[in-house]
Design an enzyme around this catalytic site. Sequence first.
Site, PDB file in Angstrom:
ATOM      1  N   PHE A 120       0.873  -1.175   0.000  1.00 37.37           N
ATOM      2  CA  PHE A 120       0.000   0.000   0.000  1.00 37.37           C
ATOM      3  C   PHE A 120       0.915   1.230   0.000  1.00 37.37           C
ATOM      4  CE2 PHE A 120      -2.421  -3.327   2.202  1.00 37.37           C
ATOM      5  CZ  PHE A 120      -3.584  -3.366   1.455  1.00 37.37           C
ATOM      6  N   ASP A 142       1.201  -1.297  -4.938  1.00 41.93           N
ATOM      7  CA  ASP A 142      -0.011  -0.479  -4.797  1.00 41.93           C
ATOM      8  C   ASP A 142      -0.943  -0.806  -5.956  1.00 41.93           C
ATOM      9  OD1 ASP A 142      -0.670   2.125  -2.929  1.00 41.93           O
ATOM     10  OD2 ASP A 142      -1.755   2.185  -4.826  1.00 41.93           O
ATOM     11  N   ALA A 169      -3.106  -5.816  -3.093  1.00 43.20           N
ATOM     12  CA  ALA A 169      -2.038  -6.140  -2.138  1.00 43.20           C
ATOM     13  C   ALA A 169      -2.063  -7.614  -1.729  1.00 43.20           C
ATOM     14  CB  ALA A 169      -2.159  -5.252  -0.903  1.00 43.20           C
ATOM     15  N   CYS A 229      -5.580   2.522  10.247  1.00 50.05           N
ATOM     16  CA  CYS A 229      -6.228   3.830  10.430  1.00 50.05           C
ATOM     17  C   CYS A 229      -7.735   3.646  10.624  1.00 50.05           C
ATOM     18  CB  CYS A 229      -5.942   4.756   9.244  1.00 50.05           C
ATOM     19  SG  CYS A 229      -6.494   4.118   7.651  1.00 50.05           S
TER      20      CYS A 229
END
Length: 242
Positions: A120, A142, A169, A229
């Site tokens: 990524f 990516d 990925a 995240c």
Amino acid sequence: EADLLPGLVVDRYGGVLVAQIGTAGMEAMKTEILEALVQVLKPEAVLWKNDSPIRELEGIERYVETALGQVPDMVEVPEGGVTFRVPLASGQMTGWYFDQAANRALVARHARGARVLDVFSYAGSFGLQAARAGASEVTCVDSSESALAAAGETATANGLDVELMKGDAFDMLEALHADRRKFDLIVVDPPAFIKRRKDHPKGLAAYRRLNQLAMQLLDRDGLLLSCSCSYHLAPGELTDSV
């Protein structure tokens, strides 16, 4: 989110501001926000990068538009001895993940002589700083062709050698394992797999699978940097998954 302005992100690139609104409340204050940015920072240009999928959950449309001046397609960001070419309107989020700067520096400190895999990778922020720090080889993975193109342009401009791999990925990690590739340092920095609380079980399984695939590529005494995240994934849950 600790700045008491939840739902608003503003990144500054010299005289250019890239702003992103993620909530209906901030969208209602859009005019006042722009006026305040102009008054305080006196920018040459301002871009509204309001294309995050989270806006759909708030019932507001997604768009990208110039609010002031002429916004360049690319800006240069110096970090870790590398001058990166970063796309703005066509880039991810607000262009550059400034919040990961300390982690990128940490990876670079361990990169000398290492075979590095940046998964990524976006514009190659982890991988290219590792290359500058003396990595023996760097591979960036990516799914975005434009992101890899930006990474390639940065590598060329800085005299760095990097392998660019385009694809999903999970598929790329499986392919690397099938090819018996090994790495000394692997970074996995995926987008949020858990955007809503109801996505938690499926997203947690994805984090487990991703890290498992990465670990299969680690050579003896290798290092893994694993990121999340996802707001709905507690730090302890990521640690337990790893």
